[in-house]
Design an enzyme around this catalytic site. Structure first.
Site, PDB file in Angstrom:
ATOM      1  N   THR A 191      93.459   4.058  79.660  1.00 36.03           N
ATOM      2  CA  THR A 191      92.642   4.840  80.587  1.00 36.03           C
ATOM      3  C   THR A 191      93.504   5.588  81.602  1.00 36.03           C
ATOM      4  N   HIS A 209      96.252   7.002  81.248  1.00 32.89           N
ATOM      5  CA  HIS A 209      97.074   8.112  80.736  1.00 32.89           C
ATOM      6  C   HIS A 209      96.279   9.209  80.062  1.00 32.89           C
ATOM      7  N   GLN A 234      95.130  -7.561  84.137  1.00 34.69           N
ATOM      8  CA  GLN A 234      96.521  -8.012  84.219  1.00 34.69           C
ATOM      9  C   GLN A 234      97.394  -7.073  85.058  1.00 34.69           C
ATOM     10  N   HIS A 270     100.151   8.514  70.335  1.00 34.75           N
ATOM     11  CA  HIS A 270      99.544   9.846  70.305  1.00 34.75           C
ATOM     12  C   HIS A 270     100.248  10.658  71.383  1.00 34.75           C
ATOM     13  N   GLU A 316      66.058  -5.785  37.866  1.00 32.44           N
ATOM     14  CA  GLU A 316      67.436  -6.045  38.292  1.00 32.44           C
ATOM     15  C   GLU A 316      67.842  -7.328  37.586  1.00 32.44           C
ATOM     16  N   LEU A 367      89.441  14.494  78.142  1.00 33.22           N
ATOM     17  CA  LEU A 367      88.578  15.462  77.474  1.00 33.22           C
ATOM     18  C   LEU A 367      87.357  14.758  76.881  1.00 33.22           C
ATOM     19  N   ASP A 407      65.826  -3.731  56.005  1.00 29.85           N
ATOM     20  CA  ASP A 407      64.764  -4.014  55.041  1.00 29.85           C
ATOM     21  C   ASP A 407      65.403  -4.770  53.886  1.00 29.85           C
ATOM     22  N   THR A 450      64.826  -7.618  50.303  1.00 26.36           N
ATOM     23  CA  THR A 450      63.944  -8.233  49.316  1.00 26.36           C
ATOM     24  C   THR A 450      64.250  -9.727  49.303  1.00 26.36           C
ATOM     25  N   TYR A 508      94.653  19.599  70.876  1.00 21.96           N
ATOM     26  CA  TYR A 508      93.662  19.931  71.900  1.00 21.96           C
ATOM     27  C   TYR A 508      94.394  20.306  73.184  1.00 21.96           C
ATOM     28  N   THR A 559      85.364   9.194  76.255  1.00 21.99           N
ATOM     29  CA  THR A 559      84.201   9.992  75.866  1.00 21.99           C
ATOM     30  C   THR A 559      82.942   9.143  75.701  1.00 21.99           C
TER      31      THR A 559
HETATM   32  P1  FAD Z   1      92.374   0.255  78.664  1.00 21.13           P
HETATM   33  O1  FAD Z   1      92.277   1.397  79.566  1.00 21.13           O
HETATM   34  O2  FAD Z   1      93.687   0.067  77.995  1.00 21.13           O
HETATM   35  O3  FAD Z   1      91.964  -1.011  79.470  1.00 21.13           O
HETATM   36  C1  FAD Z   1      92.142  -2.327  78.991  1.00 21.13           C
HETATM   37  C2  FAD Z   1      92.674  -3.133  80.121  1.00 21.13           C
HETATM   38  O4  FAD Z   1      92.687  -4.499  79.766  1.00 21.13           O
HETATM   39  C3  FAD Z   1      94.097  -2.775  80.466  1.00 21.13           C
HETATM   40  O5  FAD Z   1      94.132  -2.262  81.755  1.00 21.13           O
HETATM   41  C4  FAD Z   1      94.855  -4.062  80.299  1.00 21.13           C
HETATM   42  O6  FAD Z   1      95.866  -4.226  81.263  1.00 21.13           O
HETATM   43  C5  FAD Z   1      93.774  -5.100  80.412  1.00 21.13           C
HETATM   44  N1  FAD Z   1      94.071  -6.347  79.717  1.00 21.13           N
HETATM   45  C6  FAD Z   1      94.425  -6.493  78.417  1.00 21.13           C
HETATM   46  N2  FAD Z   1      94.611  -7.771  78.109  1.00 21.13           N
HETATM   47  C7  FAD Z   1      94.369  -8.470  79.236  1.00 21.13           C
HETATM   48  C8  FAD Z   1      94.397  -9.864  79.548  1.00 21.13           C
HETATM   49  N3  FAD Z   1      94.707 -10.777  78.617  1.00 21.13           N
HETATM   50  N4  FAD Z   1      94.084 -10.240  80.802  1.00 21.13           N
HETATM   51  C9  FAD Z   1      93.747  -9.313  81.750  1.00 21.13           C
HETATM   52  N5  FAD Z   1      93.723  -7.987  81.505  1.00 21.13           N
HETATM   53  C10 FAD Z   1      94.013  -7.578  80.262  1.00 21.13           C
HETATM   54  N6  FAD Z   1      89.919   9.413  75.252  1.00 21.13           N
HETATM   55  C11 FAD Z   1      89.027  10.377  75.490  1.00 21.13           C
HETATM   56  O7  FAD Z   1      87.840  10.146  75.429  1.00 21.13           O
HETATM   57  N7  FAD Z   1      89.421  11.657  75.784  1.00 21.13           N
HETATM   58  C12 FAD Z   1      90.737  11.986  75.856  1.00 21.13           C
HETATM   59  O8  FAD Z   1      91.071  13.127  76.135  1.00 21.13           O
HETATM   60  C13 FAD Z   1      91.697  10.996  75.566  1.00 21.13           C
HETATM   61  N8  FAD Z   1      93.009  11.308  75.575  1.00 21.13           N
HETATM   62  C14 FAD Z   1      93.940  10.319  75.445  1.00 21.13           C
HETATM   63  C15 FAD Z   1      95.274  10.643  75.581  1.00 21.13           C
HETATM   64  C16 FAD Z   1      96.231   9.644  75.553  1.00 21.13           C
HETATM   65  C17 FAD Z   1      97.670  10.006  75.714  1.00 21.13           C
HETATM   66  C18 FAD Z   1      95.824   8.298  75.347  1.00 21.13           C
HETATM   67  C19 FAD Z   1      96.822   7.179  75.354  1.00 21.13           C
HETATM   68  C20 FAD Z   1      94.498   7.993  75.157  1.00 21.13           C
HETATM   69  C21 FAD Z   1      93.539   8.992  75.193  1.00 21.13           C
HETATM   70  N9  FAD Z   1      92.175   8.714  75.042  1.00 21.13           N
HETATM   71  C22 FAD Z   1      91.253   9.683  75.287  1.00 21.13           C
HETATM   72  C23 FAD Z   1      91.713   7.362  74.655  1.00 21.13           C
HETATM   73  C24 FAD Z   1      91.277   6.565  75.861  1.00 21.13           C
HETATM   74  O9  FAD Z   1      92.241   6.638  76.837  1.00 21.13           O
HETATM   75  C25 FAD Z   1      91.045   5.121  75.504  1.00 21.13           C
HETATM   76  O10 FAD Z   1      90.302   5.017  74.325  1.00 21.13           O
HETATM   77  C26 FAD Z   1      90.306   4.390  76.619  1.00 21.13           C
HETATM   78  O11 FAD Z   1      90.925   4.628  77.850  1.00 21.13           O
HETATM   79  C27 FAD Z   1      90.267   2.892  76.360  1.00 21.13           C
HETATM   80  O12 FAD Z   1      89.696   2.244  77.457  1.00 21.13           O
HETATM   81  P2  FAD Z   1      89.741   0.655  77.565  1.00 21.13           P
HETATM   82  O13 FAD Z   1      89.097   0.289  78.823  1.00 21.13           O
HETATM   83  O14 FAD Z   1      89.198   0.097  76.300  1.00 21.13           O
HETATM   84  O15 FAD Z   1      91.274   0.299  77.501  1.00 21.13           O
HETATM   85  N1  THG Z   2      67.133  -4.356  45.448  1.00 12.24           N
HETATM   86  C1  THG Z   2      67.104  -5.555  46.028  1.00 12.24           C
HETATM   87  N2  THG Z   2      67.173  -5.713  47.347  1.00 12.24           N
HETATM   88  C2  THG Z   2      67.317  -4.628  48.144  1.00 12.24           C
HETATM   89  C3  THG Z   2      67.338  -3.340  47.600  1.00 12.24           C
HETATM   90  C4  THG Z   2      67.248  -3.220  46.199  1.00 12.24           C
HETATM   91  N3  THG Z   2      67.420  -4.785  49.495  1.00 12.24           N
HETATM   92  C5  THG Z   2      67.836  -3.698  50.295  1.00 12.24           C
HETATM   93  C6  THG Z   2      67.209  -2.428  49.843  1.00 12.24           C
HETATM   94  N4  THG Z   2      67.442  -2.258  48.427  1.00 12.24           N
HETATM   95  C7  THG Z   2      65.753  -2.538  50.102  1.00 12.24           C
HETATM   96  N5  THG Z   2      65.049  -1.369  49.744  1.00 12.24           N
HETATM   97  C8  THG Z   2      64.027  -1.349  48.837  1.00 12.24           C
HETATM   98  C9  THG Z   2      63.101  -0.339  48.924  1.00 12.24           C
HETATM   99  C10 THG Z   2      62.003  -0.317  48.097  1.00 12.24           C
HETATM  100  C11 THG Z   2      61.864  -1.283  47.130  1.00 12.24           C
HETATM  101  C12 THG Z   2      62.813  -2.248  46.980  1.00 12.24           C
HETATM  102  C13 THG Z   2      63.897  -2.300  47.847  1.00 12.24           C
HETATM  103  C14 THG Z   2      60.640  -1.320  46.295  1.00 12.24           C
HETATM  104  N6  THG Z   2      59.490  -1.128  46.944  1.00 12.24           N
HETATM  105  C15 THG Z   2      58.204  -1.201  46.275  1.00 12.24           C
HETATM  106  C16 THG Z   2      57.285  -0.116  46.777  1.00 12.24           C
HETATM  107  O1  THG Z   2      57.447   0.368  47.873  1.00 12.24           O
HETATM  108  O2  THG Z   2      56.470   0.271  45.968  1.00 12.24           O
HETATM  109  C17 THG Z   2      57.582  -2.560  46.481  1.00 12.24           C
HETATM  110  C18 THG Z   2      56.678  -2.836  47.587  1.00 12.24           C
HETATM  111  C19 THG Z   2      55.958  -4.172  47.419  1.00 12.24           C
HETATM  112  O3  THG Z   2      55.073  -4.196  46.575  1.00 12.24           O
HETATM  113  O4  THG Z   2      56.296  -5.147  48.119  1.00 12.24           O
HETATM  114  O5  THG Z   2      60.701  -1.525  45.117  1.00 12.24           O
HETATM  115  O6  THG Z   2      67.306  -2.120  45.638  1.00 12.24           O
HETATM  116  N7  THG Z   2      67.008  -6.638  45.260  1.00 12.24           N
END
Ligand code: FAD
Ligand code: THG
Length: 813
Positions: free
Chosen positions: A45, A47, A35, A224, A639, A51, A540, A542, A255, A355
């Site tokens: 971005t 401004h 835009q 910020h 359970e 860092l 994983d 069940t 910072y 970052t």
């Molecule tokens: P933007 O840069 O905002 O880009 C989004 C773009 O989308 C904009 O240009 C906008 O015009 C466009 N847009 C939105 N809607 C539409 C639409 N409908 N149609 C067309 N275009 C559209 N981050 C760091 O990692 N290190 C730093 O040191 C740091 N310092 C910061 C200091 C300040 C003062 C600020 C404000 C931010 C800082 N950040 C820093 C954060 C970082 O700037 C942002 O997280 C990052 O720039 C976001 O990038 P972006 O592309 O998502 O957003």
């Molecule tokens: N209960 C139920 N669902 C779940 C979990 C739970 N889903 C997500 C997560 N927890 C899944 N994790 C496990 C891990 C191990 C077991 C059950 C869920 C378990 N294992 C037996 C073993 O390793 O001896 C059985 C193996 C088999 O014979 O198939 O009991 O907590 N509902």
């Protein structure tokens, strides 16, 4: 032109990075709509001082930052670099911070980021402006530095344009064309543009852009403060863009960055100042730029005083170009990435810092083109939230909190403070009466231990703790653990996510999504895995077959719901319903579990009538219950699921019948140690999409011969169980009194060989248990390694697993 037609909404660092990577993967029909003007579009971005501190408690975020540094370092614009690897230093203003920096050093080592700790003098040698008397030392990452974000945008746009992409400035997206559940294009102020794939990279405008397609993008723009100083006499004559390492002063939430003869100063040490996305000005209506608000001097004053304390040379400087800049905050401080729930073809890449933007662009391109990213993005997935996670009040409360916490020392168990209590099981009042200590997860109040069990400590010995590992912990955890192994305990498992998958196509869908045969007789329960298209572990679960056309699926979270629903047929022959909230669950576990259950149910619950890993509809007193014979703690038991309104009655019946047997209520604290003694993996910690089943030690749950399933071919390409080069290993700490918490580096032969995925004290085995991925040759029982904990190396040994009840005699009794 090759590849489908892609439109990217937003030409900030995220949109540019995505376009660059899509084109790099051979999809060159990419149009970026912005835009504002280009390359400096006026969003966040434009401004940001750029860092890049790479180290983060999240392995994923660290990896995204590492890849961003790699990318920005490879770019140049008209001979100018886009990244200056001057290094980054975080200083400690307090002893607590200094201690925590040792932990941070461990995180950096775990995630493969070279780093070191510096004395105050060593910090001053690199940043002469710092007053050494103010600090205890610093954490130094030589690879951190300054990204020139707008230059990087321009460089990536040039490279992408050279290979076919087009960038249109001054073009606003005003709507989406959707037909048949799929996105077909975008409407703009310059007409309609057809597209097969649309990605919203609109930064702080994201919620508005999402709303145009009916997609909730739960972020909150917040102000910020950032300012440049006037020229500093001590820097006179320096002309380079940046020489000093970038600097974080965490205790003051500030910072700093060097630039030629001046410094940039950023502060989070002010009240939270949210801005409604609807109040953001259009590019041409903005006073300075749309992502900048008027500088509120009062808010900056305390920060400026702190700045002068740390960097006395700033005392005579004045502020130049001070701003209240705006960027995106989320409920948990992490980005919002991935496919929108609907329409198909619409993707989101929001709330991303500079970052991480390089790595995010690459991961998104992999995801869109190949079907899955090679980085584990579960923490960043747009679909990770419970329904309340999209509520604007919730997002505002949490985003303000995460704003305040940007630079805090956060304990891994530290819960959010509000809104609480948000979700409570029907047992909540009874748990409170028993003195439950609650922590929060997914909005649920979850007991970690019960003060009512303090008396158990008279009869058992539980190793003492102090400091970091004693936080959110009580020795009662150990007593509850041991009582579960020797008697019987009730666990509130209500928060365990469960889905009902039903309909004529249910069996076929579950068969297609899982690695084992789940199309078994009614009454069976199967532990199985869901894989992604790369063969990585998606979850994983069940799978309990309750009826011919009805399954109850025990899951790890909302991502499972999204995954299963997304793969469901479009003809309505499968319904996927989250039944967690309307039901409750008690884990009844321990050697006396059957004795207890027999007292409250007329049904035969003997091993013959109700074997291991079976599901039965029974009655507990008057209460209709679905009982699954399984336990995540590795003891005999069930359970017990009931409709939520019966919860109180269910609890009381079990409690009263269990009293003569010595039943207790036990909490999540004990749960963790119990499962680790048993070797049960926890998805998201012990395995993610970055790990395949063989590496995770779950090859037994994969049945390649069952027919096709998602991930089968990819897994076959990765090789068999014997081809893996790294394995999840069970470690025990040699010193019976030592504990680690998770994420610590594991050293072998003087090198970092892996990191701890989960750790907890195993009170039955008398050792802290830690799991870690290690190179396969090191993963053999008996190998000695060291785990680095707050700068100390603790000896540990690879053990044969499971540590507890290897013959499963207690479970199958
Ligand atoms: P933007 O840069 O905002 O880009 C989004 C773009 O989308 C904009 O240009 C906008 O015009 C466009 N847009 C939105 N809607 C539409 C639409 N409908 N149609 C067309 N275009 C559209 N981050 C760091 O990692 N290190 C730093 O040191 C740091 N310092 C910061 C200091 C300040 C003062 C600020 C404000 C931010 C800082 N950040 C820093 C954060 C970082 O700037 C942002 O997280 C990052 O720039 C976001 O990038 P972006 O592309 O998502 O957003
Ligand atoms: N209960 C139920 N669902 C779940 C979990 C739970 N889903 C997500 C997560 N927890 C899944 N994790 C496990 C891990 C191990 C077991 C059950 C869920 C378990 N294992 C037996 C073993 O390793 O001896 C059985 C193996 C088999 O014979 O198939 O009991 O907590 N509902």
């Amino acid at each position: 032109m090759t590849g489908p037609r892609v439109v990217v909404v937003g030409g900030g660092i995220v949109g540019c990075s995505l376009a660059y990577h899509l084109v790099g993967k051979g999809w060159d029909d990419v149009t970026v709509l912005e835009q504002g003007p280009l390359p400096a579009a006026g969003g966040s971005t434009s401004h940001a001082p750029g860092l890049v501190f790479q180290t983060n408690p999240s392995k994923t975020m660290t990896e995204l930052a590492r890849r961003s540094v790699e990318l920005y370092s490879s770019l140049s614009l008209r001979g100018m670099p886009c990244f200056y690897p001057v290094g980054g230093i975080e200083v400690a203003g307090t002893p607590e911070r200094w201690t925590d920096l040792a932990r941070k050093l461990g995180l950096a080592r775990s995630w493969g980021i070279p780093a070191e700790l510096l004395s105050p003098e060593e910090v001053v040698a690199r940043i002469p402006l710092v007053d050494p008397a103010r600090i205890h030392g610093g954490f130094h990452v030589p690879g951190d530095g300054i990204a020139k974000a707008v230059h990087a945008c321009e460089a990536m746009a040039e490279a992408a344009s050279a290979r076919g992409a087009s960038f249109r400035a001054r073009t606003s997206v005003t709507g989406f064309e959707v037909a048949g559940g799929a996105v077909r294009g975008v409407r703009t102020d310059g007409g309609v543009l057809e597209a097969d794939v649309v990605v919203i990279c609109a930064g702080i405008w994201g919620p508005r852009a999402g709303a145009l397609a009916g997609v909730s993008i739960p972020l909150l723009p917040m102000q910020h403060q950032y300012a440049w100083t006037s020229p500093l006499p001590s820097l006179e004559g320096i002309a380079e863009e940046v020489v000093h390492p970038i600097l974080r002063h965490q205790d003051a939430a500030m910072y700093f960055r060097h630039n030629a003869d001046r410094y940039g100063v950023g502060s989070y040490a002010h009240r939270s100042m949210p801005v409604s996305p609807d109040d953001l000005p259009a590019y041409d209506d903005a006073e300075v730029a749309p992502a900048i608000m008027g500088f509120t001097e009062e808010d900056f004053k305390p920060a400026w005083e702190e700045a002068i304390e740390l960097l006395p040379a700033l005392a005579d400087a004045t502020l130049q170009e001070p701003i209240n800049g705006i960027f995106s905050f989320t409920a948990d401080g992490l980005p919002l990435l991935g496919p929108a729930p609907e329409p198909a073809g619409l993707w989101i890449a929001e709330a991303v810092w500079i970052t991480h933007a390089g790595g995010v662009g690459r991961a998104m391109a992999d995801w869109i083109v190949d079907g899955a990213p090679d980085v584990d993005l579960r923490e960043c997935d747009l679909n990770r939230f419970e329904a309340h996670g999209h509520n604007p009040d919730y997002v505002a409360a949490r985003a303000s909190q995460s704003f305040q916490e940007v630079y805090d020392i956060i304990h891994p168990l530290q819960p959010m403070e509000e809104p609480r209590p948000l979700r409570a099981s029907p047992f909540y009042d009874r748990e409170r009466a028993l003195g439950a200590f609650f922590l929060e997860a997914s909005g649920w109040e979850r007991p970690h231990w019960f003060e009512s069990n303090r008396g158990l400590l008279d009869d058992v010995a539980v190793p003492e703790r102090s400091g970091w590992e004693a936080r959110y912990w009580s020795p009662i955890v150990g007593a509850e653990h041991l009582h579960t192994r020797t008697v019987v305990a009730l666990y509130d498992m209500t928060p365990l996510k469960r889905l009902e998958v039903s309909g004529p196509g249910a069996a076929e869908l579950m068969q297609r999504l899982t690695t084992s045969n789940v199309d078994r007789a009614v009454g069976t329960v199967t532990y199985t895995l869901m894989l992604d298209d790369r063969g990585g572990i998606r979850s994983d679960i069940t799978v309990a077959r309750l009826d011919d056309q009805r399954f109850q699926v025990g899951c790890n979270g909302p991502l499972d719901h999204d995954w299963i629903a997304r793969h469901g047929p479009a003809d309505g022959s499968v319904h996927v319903r989250d039944i967690t909230g309307g039901t409750c669950c008690i884990g009844l576990w321990g050697p006396r579990a059957r004795d207890l259950l027999e007292r409250v149910t007329p049904e035969d619950v003997s091993n013959r009538a109700f074997p291991y890993f079976r599901a039965r509809a029974i009655h507990v007193g008057e209460v209709p219950v679905v009982a699954l014979r399984l336990s995540y703690v590795g003891e005999l038991g069930w359970e017990l699921y009931a409709s939520a309104e019966y919860g109180g009655r269910l609890w009381d019946l079990l409690w009263r019948a269990g009293e003569p047997l010595g039943v207790i209520a036990a909490g999540r604290g004990a749960f963790e140690g119990l499962r680790l003694e048993k070797g049960y993996r926890s998805w998201g910690k012990d395995m993610t999409t970055e790990d395949n089943p063989y590496e995770a030690g779950l090859g037994w749950a994969v049945k390649p011969d069952k027919g096709d399933f998602v991930g089968r071919d990819a897994l076959a390409r990765l090789g068999g169980p014997d081809d893996v080069t790294r394995r999840l290993a069970c470690l025990t700490l040699d010193d019976a009194g030592a504990v680690v918490m998770g994420k610590e580096p594991v050293h072998a032969d003087g090198e970092v060989a892996g990191w701890v995925t989960s750790a907890a004290y195993g009170h039955s085995v008398g050792r802290c248990v830690a799991y870690a991925y290690l190179p396969a040759p090191l993963a053999r029982p008996g190998t000695g390694v060291e785990i680095e904990y707050f700068g100390r190396n603790l000896r540990a040994t690879v053990a044969r697993e499971p540590l507890w009840d290897p013959d499963m005699t207690r479970l199958r009794a």
